[in-house]
Scaffold this motif. Structure first.
Motif, PDB file in Angstrom:
ATOM      1  N   PHE A 251       7.104   0.732  10.257  1.00  0.00           N
ATOM      2  CA  PHE A 251       8.289   0.422   9.779  1.00  0.00           C
ATOM      3  C   PHE A 251       7.972  -0.495   8.600  1.00  0.00           C
ATOM      4  CE2 PHE A 251      11.865  -2.724   9.866  1.00  0.00           C
ATOM      5  CZ  PHE A 251      12.808  -2.056  10.143  1.00  0.00           C
ATOM      6  N   LEU A 252       7.272  -1.379   8.584  1.00  0.00           N
ATOM      7  CA  LEU A 252       6.945  -2.146   7.439  1.00  0.00           C
ATOM      8  C   LEU A 252       6.439  -1.450   6.204  1.00  0.00           C
ATOM      9  CD1 LEU A 252       4.875  -5.162   8.904  1.00  0.00           C
ATOM     10  CD2 LEU A 252       7.483  -5.230   8.260  1.00  0.00           C
ATOM     11  N   GLY A 253       6.054  -0.563   6.653  1.00  0.00           N
ATOM     12  CA  GLY A 253       5.520   0.669   5.251  1.00  0.00           C
ATOM     13  C   GLY A 253       6.739   1.181   4.639  1.00  0.00           C
ATOM     14  N   ARG A 254       7.505   1.506   5.641  1.00  0.00           N
ATOM     15  CA  ARG A 254       8.732   2.223   4.843  1.00  0.00           C
ATOM     16  C   ARG A 254       9.698   1.450   4.435  1.00  0.00           C
ATOM     17  NH1 ARG A 254      11.679   4.865   2.298  1.00  0.00           N
ATOM     18  NH2 ARG A 254      12.887   6.579   3.076  1.00  0.00           N
ATOM     19  N   VAL A 255      10.113   0.453   4.855  1.00  0.00           N
ATOM     20  CA  VAL A 255      10.981  -0.599   4.121  1.00  0.00           C
ATOM     21  C   VAL A 255      10.316  -1.363   3.149  1.00  0.00           C
ATOM     22  CG1 VAL A 255      12.636  -0.536   6.310  1.00  0.00           C
ATOM     23  CG2 VAL A 255      10.767  -2.374   6.016  1.00  0.00           C
ATOM     24  N   SER A 256       8.931  -1.624   3.226  1.00  0.00           N
ATOM     25  CA  SER A 256       8.161  -2.281   2.239  1.00  0.00           C
ATOM     26  C   SER A 256       8.312  -3.979   2.629  1.00  0.00           C
ATOM     27  CB  SER A 256       8.329  -2.196   0.909  1.00  0.00           C
ATOM     28  OG  SER A 256       9.281  -3.013   0.153  1.00  0.00           O
ATOM     29  N   MET A 257       6.856  -4.253   2.726  1.00  0.00           N
ATOM     30  CA  MET A 257       6.737  -5.745   3.084  1.00  0.00           C
ATOM     31  C   MET A 257       7.759  -6.899   2.088  1.00  0.00           C
ATOM     32  SD  MET A 257       5.684  -7.484   5.455  1.00  0.00           S
ATOM     33  CE  MET A 257       5.364  -9.136   5.798  1.00  0.00           C
ATOM     34  N   LEU A 258       7.537  -6.296   0.747  1.00  0.00           N
ATOM     35  CA  LEU A 258       8.350  -7.080  -0.093  1.00  0.00           C
ATOM     36  C   LEU A 258       9.584  -6.946   0.068  1.00  0.00           C
ATOM     37  CD1 LEU A 258       7.937  -8.787  -2.669  1.00  0.00           C
ATOM     38  CD2 LEU A 258       8.131  -6.631  -4.088  1.00  0.00           C
ATOM     39  N   THR A 259      10.381  -5.993   0.563  1.00  0.00           N
ATOM     40  CA  THR A 259      11.882  -5.943   0.851  1.00  0.00           C
ATOM     41  C   THR A 259      12.045  -7.063   2.040  1.00  0.00           C
ATOM     42  OG1 THR A 259      11.816  -3.825   0.026  1.00  0.00           O
ATOM     43  CG2 THR A 259      13.512  -4.436   1.374  1.00  0.00           C
ATOM     44  N   LEU A 260      11.296  -6.892   3.097  1.00  0.00           N
ATOM     45  CA  LEU A 260      11.301  -7.850   4.024  1.00  0.00           C
ATOM     46  C   LEU A 260      11.249  -9.120   3.779  1.00  0.00           C
ATOM     47  CD1 LEU A 260      11.433  -7.957   7.361  1.00  0.00           C
ATOM     48  CD2 LEU A 260       9.194  -8.046   7.208  1.00  0.00           C
TER      49      LEU A 260
ATOM     50  N   PHE B  68       1.443  -6.589  -8.115  1.00  0.00           N
ATOM     51  CA  PHE B  68       0.519  -7.063  -7.261  1.00  0.00           C
ATOM     52  C   PHE B  68       0.677  -7.725  -6.014  1.00  0.00           C
ATOM     53  CE2 PHE B  68      -1.640  -6.593 -11.456  1.00  0.00           C
ATOM     54  CZ  PHE B  68      -3.104  -6.080 -11.179  1.00  0.00           C
ATOM     55  N   ALA B  69       2.114  -8.112  -5.887  1.00  0.00           N
ATOM     56  CA  ALA B  69       2.621  -8.537  -4.844  1.00  0.00           C
ATOM     57  C   ALA B  69       2.580  -7.358  -3.651  1.00  0.00           C
ATOM     58  CB  ALA B  69       4.084  -8.972  -5.038  1.00  0.00           C
ATOM     59  N   VAL B  70       3.088  -6.221  -4.308  1.00  0.00           N
ATOM     60  CA  VAL B  70       2.983  -4.916  -3.289  1.00  0.00           C
ATOM     61  C   VAL B  70       1.602  -4.922  -2.801  1.00  0.00           C
ATOM     62  CG1 VAL B  70       3.383  -2.519  -3.292  1.00  0.00           C
ATOM     63  CG2 VAL B  70       4.941  -3.952  -4.124  1.00  0.00           C
ATOM     64  N   ILE B  71       0.685  -4.905  -3.723  1.00  0.00           N
ATOM     65  CA  ILE B  71      -0.913  -4.348  -3.316  1.00  0.00           C
ATOM     66  C   ILE B  71      -1.313  -5.566  -2.389  1.00  0.00           C
ATOM     67  CG2 ILE B  71      -3.214  -4.583  -4.540  1.00  0.00           C
ATOM     68  CD1 ILE B  71      -2.147  -3.519  -7.091  1.00  0.00           C
ATOM     69  N   SER B  72      -1.067  -6.690  -2.503  1.00  0.00           N
ATOM     70  CA  SER B  72      -1.860  -7.849  -1.636  1.00  0.00           C
ATOM     71  C   SER B  72      -0.774  -7.826  -0.214  1.00  0.00           C
ATOM     72  CB  SER B  72      -1.221  -9.188  -2.242  1.00  0.00           C
ATOM     73  OG  SER B  72      -1.864  -9.381  -3.561  1.00  0.00           O
ATOM     74  N   LEU B  73       0.439  -7.826  -0.307  1.00  0.00           N
ATOM     75  CA  LEU B  73       1.045  -7.460   0.998  1.00  0.00           C
ATOM     76  C   LEU B  73       0.720  -6.267   1.755  1.00  0.00           C
ATOM     77  CD1 LEU B  73       4.814  -8.382  -0.067  1.00  0.00           C
ATOM     78  CD2 LEU B  73       3.221  -9.830   1.478  1.00  0.00           C
ATOM     79  N   SER B  74       0.396  -5.175   1.103  1.00  0.00           N
ATOM     80  CA  SER B  74       0.139  -4.072   1.836  1.00  0.00           C
ATOM     81  C   SER B  74      -1.490  -4.219   2.571  1.00  0.00           C
ATOM     82  CB  SER B  74      -0.057  -2.645   0.899  1.00  0.00           C
ATOM     83  OG  SER B  74      -1.204  -2.987   0.114  1.00  0.00           O
ATOM     84  N   LEU B  75      -2.358  -4.591   1.723  1.00  0.00           N
ATOM     85  CA  LEU B  75      -3.688  -4.981   2.151  1.00  0.00           C
ATOM     86  C   LEU B  75      -3.342  -5.879   3.317  1.00  0.00           C
ATOM     87  CD1 LEU B  75      -5.739  -5.303  -0.858  1.00  0.00           C
ATOM     88  CD2 LEU B  75      -5.716  -3.159   0.864  1.00  0.00           C
TER      89      LEU B  75
END
Length: 595
Positions: free
Chosen positions: A563-572, A500-507
């Motif tokens: 860039f954020l999509g590849r490294v993932s916002m959660l990783t950032l 759910f963190a990944v979903i929220s950050l992606s949106l």
């Protein structure tokens, strides 16, 4: 005489040999830089002669220090390293023989009388010398998330500089467009601001190919593997860092995981390239090299889910869009790349167990039953991927039957529908006219792009497992269950929280991207802008045709989103925020009103 009496344990011998190893390493780095400049710039014949002379010096140093290492090693070298050294020295000596021993050599091995083979020898020398260096990942300086992000940023910047070299393009490239192309290649997205096939030279396309490969499997993966391959080990801290980056469950499995990743990647790409070569029409290409380069480029681009093509209209190009065997090969390559390395390894393990069990059964023997050979992770991934592909294909087929599929017949309609349903999940190729798609089909593509590929794969998106957990969660809530259960297993709480963190950050990222581009390019349609941002974040590469017309500010927004999509916002976020230590206390639990 003093020099002759030196032994390998003599302090002066050790000191000078150490200096020689360092000189060979730095010389190989300079040789690699000159190799890039050699391709990137036009030079006079006199300067080219100096370049070639230096190449031969580097090659000679490489052979010398390789021999010295065997004299210095007290313990026996690994057989695989010995084979590599013997083979590389043998090939290098043949190349030198072809260049220095006149016409007699040219007639027998004339194909080696080419400067490109000398440059290949330089690459071998650099790999050997680089692998001998003591590279230590300092977790106190950079944590795994920061190191992962830094490696991508570095390769993107390097790629942008290389794409700006005069011989990389026919008409030159601005820094912003070079940065956009490099980011799109490294982040295996496929969005382009200039046509790859007509704007870039073969050298430029080769740079893009290198960037796709580096972004697909990770430059640190390759560097770490070669370092371990030649040394036979690594520090505990290095192994700990790499275990976090590769997702290895056990510390001792780090380098076996790296080996599997490289073997799987190059094996699938090689097979795909060979099959693509066979499937192509000879009349479509003028030379053997063009056909071979096309095959390799599209095999790598497909497996890495990059979506780059040297054709002006991607796979919608005339002569290709009706080549259904070719499209099936591309589908197989990007589906395997999108499944993820752990899943592919687990599938191979399961198939091996399944066929061995059948073989024992035929012979009247019984093999010991092994439960859960196919892990929960693999089962959920395969179930979600299969469901999305089937539902998407059927929807595409019936929705586009009299539209974009009208020019195809029978089997061709189903192949094109399958391609149209599978490619939005981060592959990025298109075999139909994207601008002619029905609005409802575009909406379906939005969903497929957002979901994306599977974890630990070359693809992007929120990932299939995240979507599966979200779906299972609301089904559990609807049934009044407190736990998420599937296949007689319970999904851990941390997995649900991550999903759910990944979903929220992606949106959040996609929404912010849409808002900014709407401000910078107010004349563009909202649908086109939203499509572009979803495609960029999920590293898909599909577009409704506005990428090249975006303003400089909007292009930069897309670069950041890719860039954020590849490294993932959660990783950032993990890289930015300091990890909090667990505290031995617990606050009272309260429920919040949701509905």
């Amino acid at each position: 005489m003093a020099l002759i009496n030196w032994g390998k344990d003599h302090p002066d011998y050790l000191k000078y040999s150490k200096h020689l190893f360092q000189i060979a390493f730095y010389a190989s780095i300079l040789g690699l830089l000159l190799f890039i400049v050699d391709f990137g710039f036009d030079k006079s014949q006199e300067i080219q002669l100096w370049y070639n002379t230096y190449y031969f010096v580097v090659i000679g140093l490489g052979i010398l220090v390789t021999g010295l290492r065997y004299l210095e090693h007290d313990k026996e070298m690994k057989r695989s390293v010995l084979i590599f050294d013997v083979a590389s020295i043998f090939v290098t000596l043949i190349i030198l023989y072809a260049h220095f021993l006149g016409e007699e050599a040219h007639r027998h091995i004339s194909f080696l009388y080419n400067d490109n083979w000398v440059k290949f020898a330089i690459i071998l020398t650099f790999i050997r010398e680089f692998s001998e260096q003591n590279i230590s990942y300092k977790r106190t300086l950079l944590n795994p998330a920061q190191l992962f992000i830094a490696s991508f940023f570095a390769i993107i910047l390097l790629g942008a500089i290389l794409l700006m070299l005069p011989n990389a393009t026919y008409n030159g490239l601005t820094f912003l467009d070079a940065l956009f192309t490099s980011t799109s290649a490294v982040c295996v997205t496929g969005l382009i601001v200039v046509d790859t096939g007509t704007y870039f030279t073969t050298f430029g396309q080769s740079i893009i190919l290198f960037l796709i490969q580096a972004g697909g499997i990770g430059i640190l993966t390759v560097a770490s593997f070669f370092s371990y391959f030649f040394k036979g080990g690594a520090s505990y801290e290095n192994q700990l860092t790499l275990s976090d980056m590769t997702g290895s469950s056990k510390l001792g499995e780090v380098f076996s995981t790296l080996k599997r990743i490289l073997v799987i990647t190059f094996s699938i790409e090689l097979v795909a390239a060979m099959l693509i070569y066979i499937s192509l029409d000879k009349e479509f290409f003028s030379t053997f090299f063009e056909r071979s380069f096309f095959s390799v480029f599209h095999a790598v681009s497909a497996f890495c889910n990059a979506g780059f093509s040297t054709l002006p209209n991607s796979l919608f190009e005339s002569g290709i869009r009706y080549n259904y065997p070719f499209q099936c090969i591309i589908i197989a390559a990007f589906v395997l790349g999108g499944l993820g390395f752990p899943i592919v390894v687990n599938i191979i393990k399961y198939l091996k167990y399944f066929f061995l069990r059948k073989l024992f059964y035929i012979r009247g023997k019984q093999q010991t039953h092994k439960p859960w050979v196919l892990t929960l992770n693999s089962r959920i991934t395969l179930l979600t991927t299969t469901t999305l592909t089937i539902v998407g294909t059927v929807f595409f087929y019936f929705n586009e039957y009299d539209n974009t599929l009208a020019e195809h017949n029978g089997f061709g309609k189903w192949v094109t529908a399958l391609f149209g349903a599978a490619t939005p999940r981060t592959a990025g190729f298109n075999s139909v006219d994207m601008g002619a798609l029905d609005f409802s089909t575009v909406m379906m593509i939005f969903l497929l792009m957002w979901i994306g590929a599977s974890p630990a794969s070359t693809g992007g998106g929120i990932k299939t497992n995240t979507f599966a957990i979200a779906t299972l969660n609301f089904l559990s809530l609807a049934k009044g269950k407190a736990k998420i259960e599937i296949f007689r297993r319970e999904i851990s709480e941390i997995s649900v929280r991550r999903a759910f963190a990944v979903i929220s950050l992606s949106l959040l990222v996609i929404g912010l991207g849409i808002i900014l581009i709407s401000v910078f390019d107010g004349d563009k349609k909202l649908l086109d802008i939203a499509f572009e941002c979803f495609s960029a974040y999920s590293t898909v590469g599909l577009s409704l045709g506005i990428t090249a017309d975006l303003s400089a500010a909007s292009k930069f927004v897309i670069i950041v989103v890719m860039f954020l999509g590849r490294v993932s916002m959660l990783t950032l976020l993990i890289a930015v925020f300091k990890k909090v230590k667990e505290k031995n206390y617990k606050y009272p639990v309260e429920e919040l009103t949701i509905n």
